[in-house]
Motif scaffolding. Structure first.
Motif, PDB file in Angstrom:
ATOM      1  N   PHE A 119       0.461   0.290 -10.618  1.00 54.45           N
ATOM      2  CA  PHE A 119       0.095   1.189  -9.528  1.00 54.45           C
ATOM      3  C   PHE A 119      -1.363   1.577  -9.709  1.00 54.45           C
ATOM      4  O   PHE A 119      -1.765   2.060 -10.771  1.00 54.45           O
ATOM      5  N   GLN A 120      -2.142   1.359  -8.670  1.00 49.48           N
ATOM      6  CA  GLN A 120      -3.574   1.677  -8.716  1.00 49.48           C
ATOM      7  C   GLN A 120      -3.906   2.712  -7.653  1.00 49.48           C
ATOM      8  O   GLN A 120      -3.629   2.516  -6.466  1.00 49.48           O
ATOM      9  N   GLN A 121      -4.452   3.808  -8.111  1.00 45.38           N
ATOM     10  CA  GLN A 121      -4.965   4.837  -7.206  1.00 45.38           C
ATOM     11  C   GLN A 121      -6.471   4.637  -7.085  1.00 45.38           C
ATOM     12  O   GLN A 121      -7.226   4.908  -8.021  1.00 45.38           O
ATOM     13  N   ARG A 122      -6.904   4.112  -5.955  1.00 45.32           N
ATOM     14  CA  ARG A 122      -8.326   3.868  -5.776  1.00 45.32           C
ATOM     15  C   ARG A 122      -9.078   5.197  -5.647  1.00 45.32           C
ATOM     16  O   ARG A 122      -8.479   6.227  -5.334  1.00 45.32           O
ATOM     17  N   LEU A 123     -10.356   5.137  -5.899  1.00 46.62           N
ATOM     18  CA  LEU A 123     -11.164   6.358  -5.937  1.00 46.62           C
ATOM     19  C   LEU A 123     -11.011   7.154  -4.643  1.00 46.62           C
ATOM     20  O   LEU A 123     -11.287   6.666  -3.546  1.00 46.62           O
TER      21      LEU A 123
ATOM     22  N   SER B 297      -4.402   4.949 -17.314  1.00 44.71           N
ATOM     23  CA  SER B 297      -5.792   5.384 -17.444  1.00 44.71           C
ATOM     24  C   SER B 297      -6.215   6.101 -16.174  1.00 44.71           C
ATOM     25  O   SER B 297      -5.634   5.899 -15.105  1.00 44.71           O
ATOM     26  N   TYR B 298      -7.236   6.929 -16.312  1.00 46.96           N
ATOM     27  CA  TYR B 298      -7.728   7.657 -15.147  1.00 46.96           C
ATOM     28  C   TYR B 298      -9.210   7.947 -15.313  1.00 46.96           C
ATOM     29  O   TYR B 298      -9.755   7.908 -16.425  1.00 46.96           O
ATOM     30  N   SER B 299      -9.859   8.258 -14.196  1.00 46.05           N
ATOM     31  CA  SER B 299     -11.226   8.775 -14.200  1.00 46.05           C
ATOM     32  C   SER B 299     -11.291   9.880 -13.154  1.00 46.05           C
ATOM     33  O   SER B 299     -10.662   9.783 -12.091  1.00 46.05           O
ATOM     34  N   TYR B 300     -12.063  10.930 -13.476  1.00 46.93           N
ATOM     35  CA  TYR B 300     -12.111  12.090 -12.584  1.00 46.93           C
ATOM     36  C   TYR B 300     -13.509  12.691 -12.608  1.00 46.93           C
ATOM     37  O   TYR B 300     -14.041  12.994 -13.687  1.00 46.93           O
ATOM     38  N   ASP B 301     -14.081  12.821 -11.427  1.00 47.47           N
ATOM     39  CA  ASP B 301     -15.377  13.490 -11.298  1.00 47.47           C
ATOM     40  C   ASP B 301     -15.138  14.994 -11.309  1.00 47.47           C
ATOM     41  O   ASP B 301     -14.508  15.534 -10.394  1.00 47.47           O
TER      42      ASP B 301
ATOM     43  N   ALA C   6      -6.944   6.162 -10.739  1.00 53.41           N
ATOM     44  CA  ALA C   6      -5.980   5.979 -11.826  1.00 53.41           C
ATOM     45  C   ALA C   6      -5.384   4.581 -11.763  1.00 53.41           C
ATOM     46  O   ALA C   6      -5.361   3.930 -10.696  1.00 53.41           O
ATOM     47  N   LEU C   7      -4.904   4.132 -12.920  1.00 51.48           N
ATOM     48  CA  LEU C   7      -4.239   2.837 -13.023  1.00 51.48           C
ATOM     49  C   LEU C   7      -3.087   2.970 -14.020  1.00 51.48           C
ATOM     50  O   LEU C   7      -3.307   3.368 -15.174  1.00 51.48           O
ATOM     51  N   VAL C   8      -1.887   2.646 -13.581  1.00 53.15           N
ATOM     52  CA  VAL C   8      -0.698   2.703 -14.443  1.00 53.15           C
ATOM     53  C   VAL C   8      -0.027   1.332 -14.414  1.00 53.15           C
ATOM     54  O   VAL C   8       0.285   0.810 -13.333  1.00 53.15           O
ATOM     55  N   SER C   9       0.197   0.745 -15.594  1.00 56.05           N
ATOM     56  CA  SER C   9       0.815  -0.575 -15.691  1.00 56.05           C
ATOM     57  C   SER C   9       2.000  -0.521 -16.649  1.00 56.05           C
ATOM     58  O   SER C   9       1.926   0.119 -17.709  1.00 56.05           O
ATOM     59  N   TYR C  10       3.080  -1.197 -16.280  1.00 52.87           N
ATOM     60  CA  TYR C  10       4.264  -1.263 -17.151  1.00 52.87           C
ATOM     61  C   TYR C  10       4.775  -2.700 -17.165  1.00 52.87           C
ATOM     62  O   TYR C  10       4.875  -3.351 -16.115  1.00 52.87           O
TER      63      TYR C  10
ATOM     64  N   GLN D 224       0.837  -1.191   0.000  1.00 54.49           N
ATOM     65  CA  GLN D 224       0.000   0.000   0.000  1.00 54.49           C
ATOM     66  C   GLN D 224       0.875   1.245   0.000  1.00 54.49           C
ATOM     67  O   GLN D 224       1.888   1.326   0.692  1.00 54.49           O
ATOM     68  N   VAL D 225       0.467   2.218  -0.811  1.00 52.56           N
ATOM     69  CA  VAL D 225       1.174   3.486  -0.915  1.00 52.56           C
ATOM     70  C   VAL D 225       0.204   4.589  -0.518  1.00 52.56           C
ATOM     71  O   VAL D 225      -0.799   4.826  -1.206  1.00 52.56           O
ATOM     72  N   GLY D 226       0.481   5.249   0.569  1.00 49.83           N
ATOM     73  CA  GLY D 226      -0.441   6.268   1.038  1.00 49.83           C
ATOM     74  C   GLY D 226      -1.732   5.637   1.541  1.00 49.83           C
ATOM     75  O   GLY D 226      -1.806   4.460   1.904  1.00 49.83           O
ATOM     76  N   ARG D 227      -2.809   6.428   1.524  1.00 52.59           N
ATOM     77  CA  ARG D 227      -4.090   5.951   2.039  1.00 52.59           C
ATOM     78  C   ARG D 227      -4.900   5.189   0.999  1.00 52.59           C
ATOM     79  O   ARG D 227      -5.731   4.353   1.349  1.00 52.59           O
ATOM     80  N   SER D 228      -4.660   5.459  -0.276  1.00 51.09           N
ATOM     81  CA  SER D 228      -5.527   4.854  -1.293  1.00 51.09           C
ATOM     82  C   SER D 228      -4.767   4.308  -2.504  1.00 51.09           C
ATOM     83  O   SER D 228      -5.371   4.026  -3.533  1.00 51.09           O
TER      84      SER D 228
END
Length: 244
Positions: free
Chosen positions: A72-76, A132-136, A82-86, A4-8
């Motif tokens: 790396f997945q940044q949960r909502l 990829s990302y999504s933003y409200d 966001a989701l970054v894959s390499y 886990q990285v940070g809170r989310s």
């Protein structure tokens, strides 16, 4: 491995590999030996002169794949995800497909030396990055901006932004002579579509300037002496263009 990285945020690192055995492939068991003379009687006879090429289908090919995969997945959180894959990988085989494919005839140059066909898979992509990302959007009711602006708030509420981008290195390919050129004098196989003769490598394909019309040094290749096979390997050249 996952952390886990940070809170989310979640970071994952993994090794992924595979091994393939007894993959379907083909070769010409009636291929004549290289000669400056045309194949067939009264010139260079095939092992069985009663037939032209005899394509044997057999489960002899093999492959292996190794990769380092990170994500790396940044949960909502606060309307953003966001989701970054390499992936850094390498795939090697001696027959990527059964039939001819783009950039690879998938048929041995010398049917009596199939070990020389080992090389990078024609689908080998060394580097691949996907994000990829999504933003409200912060507009409308309950948001930072225009939260209480009547009908304007109604129109601006509920809007989201999405995006995705993929970058990858190009696929490799086989440098081959034109299908209608039988330089080795061994015949043109039906399954190989005639594109199984390869040139000699006489220089550095990476030298010189690169343009969209000529991405590698074409002068680095030459015709082998008539009646011989070229020394260029299968799938030995990689297209370095980054595609999006």
């Amino acid at each position: 491995m996952q952390r886990q990285v940070g809170r989310s945020g979640i970071l994952e690192v993994a090794y992924v590999g595979s091994k393939g055995t007894k993959l379907l492939t083909a070769r010409d068991i009636n291929q004549p030996q290289p000669s400056a003379l045309p194949p067939g009687l009264p010139f260079v006879p095939r092992p069985d002169p009663r037939f032209d090429d005899i394509d044997l289908l057999e489960s002899r090919a093999n492959s292996n794949y190794h990769s380092l995969q990170t994500r790396f997945q940044q949960r909502l959180s606060k309307g953003f995800a966001a989701l970054v894959s390499y992936t850094f990988s390498k795939s090697i085989d001696n027959a990527s497909n059964f039939f001819s494919s783009a950039g690879d005839p998938n048929f041995p140059q010398n049917s009596y030396n199939v070990r020389a066909e080992r090389g990078r898979s024609n689908f080998d992509v060394r580097h691949r990055l996907s994000a990829s990302y999504s933003y409200d959007l912060p507009f409308g009711k309950g948001r930072t901006y225009f939260a209480d602006a009547g009908w304007i708030s109604t129109i601006l509420s509920g809007w989201q932004s999405f995006g995705i981008v993929t970058l990858q290195s190009g696929r490799p390919f086989t440098v081959a002579l034109l299908p209608d050129i039988d330089n080795s004098g061994t015949g043109r196989s039906i399954l190989g579509f005639g594109a199984n003769d390869r040139p000699n490598v006489t220089g550095d394909p990476n030298s010189g300037s690169r343009t969209t019309d000529r991405w590698f040094n074409t002068a680095a290749f030459s015709f082998p002496p008539r009646g011989t096979f070229g020394n260029a390997g299968r799938i030995f050249w990689r297209d370095q263009v980054i595609r999006t």
